[in-house]
Design an enzyme around this catalytic site. Structure first.
Site, PDB file in Angstrom:
ATOM      1  NE  ARG A  39      31.700 124.754  33.053  1.00 29.88           N
ATOM      2  CZ  ARG A  39      30.841 123.745  32.946  1.00 29.88           C
ATOM      3  NH1 ARG A  39      29.550 123.939  33.236  1.00 29.88           N
ATOM      4  NH2 ARG A  39      31.235 122.546  32.559  1.00 29.88           N
ATOM      5  NE  ARG A  80      31.068 111.177  25.826  1.00 30.84           N
ATOM      6  CZ  ARG A  80      30.143 111.330  26.769  1.00 30.84           C
ATOM      7  NH1 ARG A  80      29.293 110.344  27.021  1.00 30.84           N
ATOM      8  NH2 ARG A  80      30.049 112.464  27.446  1.00 30.84           N
ATOM      9  CE  LYS A 225      36.092 120.749  34.285  1.00 33.34           C
ATOM     10  NZ  LYS A 225      35.150 120.515  33.148  1.00 33.34           N
ATOM     11  CB  THR A 283      29.875 119.284  39.731  1.00 34.57           C
ATOM     12  OG1 THR A 283      30.972 119.736  38.938  1.00 34.57           O
ATOM     13  CG2 THR A 283      29.034 118.334  38.901  1.00 34.57           C
TER      14      THR A 283
END
Length: 475
Positions: A39, A80, A225, A283
């Site tokens: 990845r 963010r 995802k 994860t």
């Protein structure tokens, strides 16, 4: 003398490249250790790094004679906070402000900017916002077109460029940013096999990415995802549109109630298996091994659970990017997989929808191979469809040896549960193709001589192509 056959596992291992593993020497070790997919995380990567990484991967694969496929994980849209001169300390009940970059703060309370100008429009008074990967919880108490005023619910320190999550809020961000498009151009030039699209919220996100890949002439497959509530809510339409799914538990564990995460993982894996689509559990699987040589018991159970649910692949992130024990983490994955897989019930995937006559033939092949014991299935495919269906049937204990004549299909099949792919030219005479494949398996010690194998192929009979299910023996 008994021939020693190669070890085989159904569940695939994904490793993320980073400072700890990006050299050709470490890549070689990862490939030899059993990594199936590499990845490339584009959150902080440059295009030169992509070129270098791809060259090293392909060179290392050629040298050791074991190939891997490459997944580019594009960053996707994100919200963010901006830069701060000094960390901002917040206690419960403190007021705080987030304002757009082209607007001045009110000045009466601590404030930061945001990179997303549409943020004030997307939230309502009462919306709970999570900052810094969920460590700080805040509630919107007032807003206008440029500013949001929040009340601190959990204390913490806000630094520069902290991630903002909005659980349950449908954010009006594009599914592909300009950076993503530039990164994809670089990845397609370098020869990536899969693209993982972050924060997929609806099926149209997949269609948009596919159109962009088509415009680049890329055959790369798409991995959706799932990492927010919209993705979970629309999982079935997303699964129907995409080529594969990644359960991205980092952000997903922030976006939904943490105690629901195992239930959502189980639901997503089951939905993918029913649709015949590959699914990755990702994860924090071995997070402790970033700095420790051994995993926790909870992490071992977590990996075991993913294997028992029969996910196609399990993924390492920080463990192999910045971790001190990347090779040990891969070995732990292998050990857990090898221990758990034999304990799984051998029932085939009953939830898979079989619609074509050939699908029923593949079901018969899977049952026959399981009943024979110490057998395998050999399949020839130009577009990977037969291999995908066989993998989705989940014939535990049966290797699926899939032969393809093109490199892109050959590498993409490395993602599929239980599939060991081979690159081989097909002959005009189907019998010659079969004999060449069986010799390859014998020469490479994939199956013991004298054992039967189930071969799915077509033959030419009186000028017509006939689909066949054959029983052959490795000589």
């Amino acid at each position: 003398m008994t021939t020693q056959v190669r070890p085989f596992r159904h569940t695939k291992i994904i490793a993320t490249l980073g400072p700890a593993t990006e050299s050709k020497e470490m890549l070689t070790k990862l490939i030899l250790a059993g990594v199936d997919i590499m990845r490339l995380n584009m959150a902080h990567a440059t295009h030169q790094w992509v070129d270098d990484a791809m060259w090293f991967i392909r060179e290392a694969s050629n040298e050791v004679g074991r190939h891997v496929c490459v997944m580019m994980d594009v960053k996707g849209p994100e919200i963010r906070t901006g830069k701060v001169d000094a960390p901002i300390e917040l206690e419960v009940g403190d007021l705080f402000e987030i304002h757009t970059e082209d607007t001045s703060p009110t000045g009466d309370i601590p404030a930061v900017t945001t990179n997303y100008p549409g943020l004030p429009a997307d939230v309502d008074v009462g919306t709970v916002m999570l900052i810094d990967s969920g460590l700080i919880r805040m509630k919107v108490v007032a807003k206008d077109d440029q500013r949001i005023r929040l009340e601190t619910l959990t204390p913490g320190t806000i630094g520069s460029k902290r991630h903002i999550n909005l659980p349950g809020v449908f954010v009006n961000l594009p599914c592909l940013t300009a950076k993503d498009q530039d990164d994809l151009r670089a990845g397609v030039r370098a020869g990536i096999d899969y693209v993982a699209l972050s924060f997929v919220r609806q099926a149209s996100d997949i269609r948009e990415l596919r159109a962009f890949l088509d415009s680049l002439g890329s055959s790369a497959k798409i991995i959706a995802k799932i990492e927010d509530q919209a993705g979970v809510r629309n999982m079935h339409e997303i699964i129907a549109e995409t080529n594969a799914v990644m359960i991205a538990r980092g952000d997903l564990g922030i976006e939904i109630d943490y105690h629901r995460l195992p239930l959502v993982q189980t639901e997503l894996v089951a939905a993918c298996r029913a649709a015949g689509k590959p699914v990755i559990v990702a994860t924090h699987l071995l997070e402790t091994m970033i700095s420790a040589p051994m995993p926790t018991r909870a992490e071992i159970s977590d990996v075991s659970n993913a294997v028992r649910e029969q996910a196609d692949a399990v993924m390492l992130s920080g463990e192999t990017t910045v971790g001190q024990y990347p090779l040990e983490a891969v070995q732990v994955m292998k050990n857990v997989i090898n221990s758990i897989e034999p304990s799984i019930d051998s029932d085939l995937n009953r939830g898979l929808q079989l619609v074509e006559p050939k699908h029923w033939m593949l079901l018969s092949a899977a049952k026959l191979a399981q009943n024979l014991g110490e057998s395998a299935i050999v399949v020839f495919t130009r577009r990977a469809r037969l291999a995908k269906t066989l993998a989705a049937l989940r014939p535990r204990g049966v290797p699926i040896f899939a032969f393809a004549p093109t490199e892109d299909i050959f590498r993409q099949m490395l993602m599929l549960w239980g599939v060991e792919p081979f690159l081989m030219n097909f002959y005009d005479d189907p019998e010659e193709t079969i004999l060449q494949a069986l010799q390859t398996l014998r020469d490479k010690n994939w199956i013991r001589p004298g054992r039967p194998v189930v071969v799915v192929t077509n033959v030419l009979a009186r000028g017509k192509v006939v689909e066949t299910l054959q029983l052959r023996t490795i000589e």
